[in-house]
Design a protein around this motif. Structure first.
Motif, mmCIF file in Angstrom:
data_model
loop_
_atom_site.group_PDB
_atom_site.id
_atom_site.type_symbol
_atom_site.label_atom_id
_atom_site.label_comp_id
_atom_site.label_asym_id
_atom_site.label_seq_id
_atom_site.Cartn_x
_atom_site.Cartn_y
_atom_site.Cartn_z
ATOM 1 N N HIS A 61 -21.748 -31.303 0.204
ATOM 2 C CA HIS A 61 -22.332 -30.548 -0.911
ATOM 3 C C HIS A 61 -21.254 -29.965 -1.834
ATOM 4 O O HIS A 61 -21.474 -29.812 -3.033
ATOM 5 C CB HIS A 61 -23.238 -29.436 -0.383
ATOM 6 N N LEU A 62 -20.086 -29.664 -1.291
ATOM 7 C CA LEU A 62 -18.993 -29.135 -2.122
ATOM 8 C C LEU A 62 -18.480 -30.203 -3.087
ATOM 9 O O LEU A 62 -18.153 -29.906 -4.236
ATOM 10 C CB LEU A 62 -17.849 -28.642 -1.239
ATOM 11 N N ARG A 63 -18.434 -31.458 -2.619
ATOM 12 C CA ARG A 63 -17.943 -32.548 -3.461
ATOM 13 C C ARG A 63 -19.012 -33.027 -4.431
ATOM 14 O O ARG A 63 -18.754 -33.289 -5.597
ATOM 15 C CB ARG A 63 -17.450 -33.694 -2.570
ATOM 16 N N THR A 64 -20.264 -33.146 -3.948
ATOM 17 C CA THR A 64 -21.330 -33.663 -4.813
ATOM 18 C C THR A 64 -21.764 -32.650 -5.868
ATOM 19 O O THR A 64 -22.503 -33.000 -6.788
ATOM 20 C CB THR A 64 -22.548 -34.118 -3.978
ATOM 21 N N ALA A 65 -21.284 -31.434 -5.782
ATOM 22 C CA ALA A 65 -21.536 -30.453 -6.848
ATOM 23 C C ALA A 65 -20.790 -30.849 -8.123
ATOM 24 O O ALA A 65 -21.136 -30.387 -9.213
ATOM 25 C CB ALA A 65 -21.093 -29.062 -6.395
ATOM 26 N N HIS A 66 -19.797 -31.720 -7.994
ATOM 27 C CA HIS A 66 -18.957 -32.093 -9.139
ATOM 28 C C HIS A 66 -19.304 -33.460 -9.740
ATOM 29 O O HIS A 66 -19.122 -33.661 -10.934
ATOM 30 C CB HIS A 66 -17.487 -32.072 -8.733
ATOM 31 N N SER A 67 -19.733 -34.411 -8.913
ATOM 32 C CA SER A 67 -20.141 -35.726 -9.434
ATOM 33 C C SER A 67 -21.037 -36.421 -8.422
ATOM 34 O O SER A 67 -21.121 -36.021 -7.258
ATOM 35 C CB SER A 67 -18.927 -36.601 -9.789
ATOM 36 N N GLU A 68 -21.707 -37.485 -8.883
ATOM 37 C CA GLU A 68 -22.715 -38.163 -8.070
ATOM 38 C C GLU A 68 -22.096 -39.118 -7.051
ATOM 39 O O GLU A 68 -21.317 -40.012 -7.400
ATOM 40 C CB GLU A 68 -23.661 -38.957 -8.974
ATOM 41 N N LEU A 69 -22.462 -38.929 -5.795
ATOM 42 C CA LEU A 69 -22.094 -39.846 -4.721
ATOM 43 C C LEU A 69 -23.148 -40.943 -4.673
ATOM 44 O O LEU A 69 -24.332 -40.668 -4.480
ATOM 45 C CB LEU A 69 -22.042 -39.111 -3.376
ATOM 46 N N VAL A 70 -22.724 -42.189 -4.854
ATOM 47 C CA VAL A 70 -23.649 -43.319 -4.806
ATOM 48 C C VAL A 70 -23.871 -43.755 -3.365
ATOM 49 O O VAL A 70 -24.990 -44.021 -2.946
ATOM 50 C CB VAL A 70 -23.125 -44.495 -5.656
ATOM 51 N N GLY A 71 -22.793 -43.844 -2.591
ATOM 52 C CA GLY A 71 -22.914 -44.274 -1.204
ATOM 53 C C GLY A 71 -21.634 -44.015 -0.427
ATOM 54 O O GLY A 71 -20.553 -43.869 -1.009
ATOM 55 N N TYR A 72 -21.788 -43.955 0.905
ATOM 56 C CA TYR A 72 -20.660 -43.659 1.794
ATOM 57 C C TYR A 72 -20.851 -44.483 3.063
ATOM 58 O O TYR A 72 -21.869 -44.355 3.740
ATOM 59 C CB TYR A 72 -20.669 -42.166 2.126
ATOM 60 N N TRP A 73 -19.886 -45.344 3.364
ATOM 61 C CA TRP A 73 -19.999 -46.273 4.481
ATOM 62 C C TRP A 73 -18.741 -46.267 5.342
ATOM 63 O O TRP A 73 -17.671 -45.883 4.890
ATOM 64 C CB TRP A 73 -20.185 -47.703 3.972
ATOM 65 N N SER A 74 -18.891 -46.775 6.556
ATOM 66 C CA SER A 74 -17.728 -47.087 7.378
ATOM 67 C C SER A 74 -17.632 -48.610 7.452
ATOM 68 O O SER A 74 -18.652 -49.313 7.396
ATOM 69 C CB SER A 74 -17.847 -46.469 8.780
#
Length: 197
Positions: A61-74
């Protein structure tokens, strides 16, 4: 674009720059379309993968307050193990610059995520990309997909096998292979907090 990327890679390799940070930038007419996506890869120390993911999940939430996260994978296979791959959306380069400046000033982000996780990473890579004109970014109808919208690795393999039997596809590949500098395929597993599964 591919030829430029190849030329840049050879030029950087000949200078023997430190390998910790690599960036590739897309060029050409798509650059003027505004919106772009940053592909980021973090190569983690093997024993620290779970710790890193838990810390990001707790502080996303701290990072997505600044820009949109589309996806996060391993990365499951096809790339270096213990790697996370994520995509961030930006309106333009000025927007990305504003976000990077804001993150540098965000004490909570720095103290809760960035500083504790720097020691867990071996390397970072960042690449700027644009959607091709006929592509839309939207959520798939089912939960688990690889980035190219295949339902599974088996369905991807079956589709590739079928396409290799099509003379039109074979001809198109033969025609375009001269422009291909490199190709890499990875199977990505979405994290529990990834918006795009």
């Amino acid at each position: 674009m591919l030829v430029l990327r190849s030329a840049l890679t050879r030029a950087l390799a000949s200078r023997r720059l430190a390998p910790q940070v690599c960036s590739s930038f897309a060029t050409g007419p798509r650059q003027y379309d505004g919106t772009f996506y940053e592909f980021r890869s973090y190569y983690l120390k093997p024993s620290k993968m779970n710790e890193f993911l838990e810390n990001f999940k707790k502080n996303a939430h701290l990072r997505t307050a600044h820009s949109e996260l589309v996806g996060y994978w391993s990365v499951e296979f096809g790339g270096r193990m213990n790697t996370v791959f994520h995509i961030w959306k930006y309106d333009n380069f000025a927007h990305r610059t504003e976000v990077r400046k804001a993150l540098a000033k965000d004490k909570e982000w720095q103290e809760q995520f960035l500083i504790p996780n720097l020691a867990l990473m071996d390397k970072q890579e960042s690449e700027i990309t644009y959607l091709v004109p006929w592509c839309k970014l939207e959520k798939p109808p089912k939960e688990v997909h690889v980035l190219w919208w295949n339902e599974s690795a088996d369905s991807r393999a079956a589709g590739r096998h079928k396409s290799h039997e099509d003379p039109r596809v074979v001809a198109a590949v033969r025609e375009s292979v001269n422009y291909l500098v490199s190709q890499q395929n990875m199977l990505l597993i979405p994290t529990s907090f990834s918006p795009l599964k």
